[in-house]
Scaffold this active site. Sequence first.
Site, mmCIF file in Angstrom:
data_model
loop_
_atom_site.group_PDB
_atom_site.id
_atom_site.type_symbol
_atom_site.label_atom_id
_atom_site.label_comp_id
_atom_site.label_asym_id
_atom_site.label_seq_id
_atom_site.Cartn_x
_atom_site.Cartn_y
_atom_site.Cartn_z
ATOM 1 N N LEU A 105 28.905 33.263 -76.651
ATOM 2 C CA LEU A 105 28.500 34.130 -77.745
ATOM 3 C C LEU A 105 29.227 35.465 -77.637
ATOM 4 C CD1 LEU A 105 24.647 33.558 -77.333
ATOM 5 C CD2 LEU A 105 26.175 32.319 -78.883
ATOM 6 N N GLU A 106 29.993 35.795 -78.662
ATOM 7 C CA GLU A 106 30.596 37.125 -78.760
ATOM 8 C C GLU A 106 29.818 37.875 -79.832
ATOM 9 O OE1 GLU A 106 34.437 39.412 -80.491
ATOM 10 O OE2 GLU A 106 34.800 37.389 -79.731
#
Length: 455
Positions: free
Chosen positions: A225-226
């Site tokens: 997850l960015e």
Amino acid sequence: MQIINPATEEIIATLEEDNQASLQTKFETLKQAQLSWKLQSLQERISILSTFSDLLETEIEDLALTLTSEVGKPLQQSRNEINGARARIKWMLSNAEKYLSDEVMVDEPGLKEIIKYEPLGVICNISAWNYPYLVAVNVFIPALLSGNSVMYKPSEYATLTGLKIEKLLKKAGLPEEVFQVAIGAKETGSALLDLNFDGYFFTGSYKTGKFIYEKVASKMVPCQLELGGKDPLYVAEDVSDIKNVAIGTADGVFYNNGQSCCSVERIYVHEKNYEEYLNAFVEEVSSWKSGSPTEDGVYLGALTRKDQIIVLENQIEDALAKGARILTGGKKDENSKGYFFEPTVLTNVTNEMLVMQEESFGPIIGIMKVKDDDEALKMMQDTEYGLTASVYSANQSRAEKILSQLDSGSGYWNCCDRVSAALPWSGRKHSGIGATLSHQGLRAFTKPKGYHLRG
């Protein structure tokens, strides 16, 4: 699904969204295609993706126009983004063999120990709208290099760009079935989570990232997850050229209308330099041209999402109610169509204000006076996010000491709002989990297998 130009509010395209059945068909296609794609040599994959990069350069004007029309960023910034994506691709292609090839760990008579990097399989890439090229190549380039097939879901605000990417990949020679585009908004993204992908890679908000992480946890596959940030910046008293620091950091705040994961979102300035910095900062911001993103010289185009205007207005209202003061900006542009918002500088801010705690993702900044490094560090640490942090100082060791005490994925000394393909791009806390870019990003799409070979 309607695609709306945020600068004119005109409908520029209407697309048919995917449904559960069409997504299932695309998934099965990817699953079958991956079996043959992984057998192609790394050099063959590198060659195809190198051709794709060349096509980005050849067709940059058309690609930039499309990008600007659906996200509202100035045309030159769209060109900059595509060129930046090509630079990242170049690094990945140049280093793929080094980091994806077999590693011989032990080689002695009668025993060889080897690490092989096998592809995960079929990747789900749910991407973002703020930098559709840069964010996308962080994922699908190393995924394809590693031998994975990819289901790519562009943001509903950048779908035309996603379709352009698909077209050029296949024009470059990528097998038709190895890369599929999922078209749609929230419902399409949610439907993808029900399919049995071998890895999920998402770029977007903390709220959505948390939902995805919890939803796919039981699958026990990689999920990176960015997410967003509330990135702080500190200007120490030993900085000599305050004006140029103000100019550079203003760009770090407002480039792409502040719609960057690593945009500077909080500024703390030593009291010795505060007034000089503030004056130079406002002078720089006031010199920028706002308007139609296709006009030459425009620095601030339209916001991509209309809803973000409400977020900005709420943050400003909250700040003013708690004693903040507006030096410039503060409201949306009522004189023209489109989602335009004035670049806004707030002073007399405190960390209790929403503008200093919640992600703004727009052209707004709070600038706060601090008395020393200790106060600056305390303010910078006061966040649920952890993407980047910046320190401007004449002393590198002083800056590194401060940065080492901040729980962020990237630390900047005398720079900000910067990404390098050679370094890992990762977040801490609410800013995400996992890493793209660097050798870690190349290997993020692989499963290491240890070979114990006797004979």
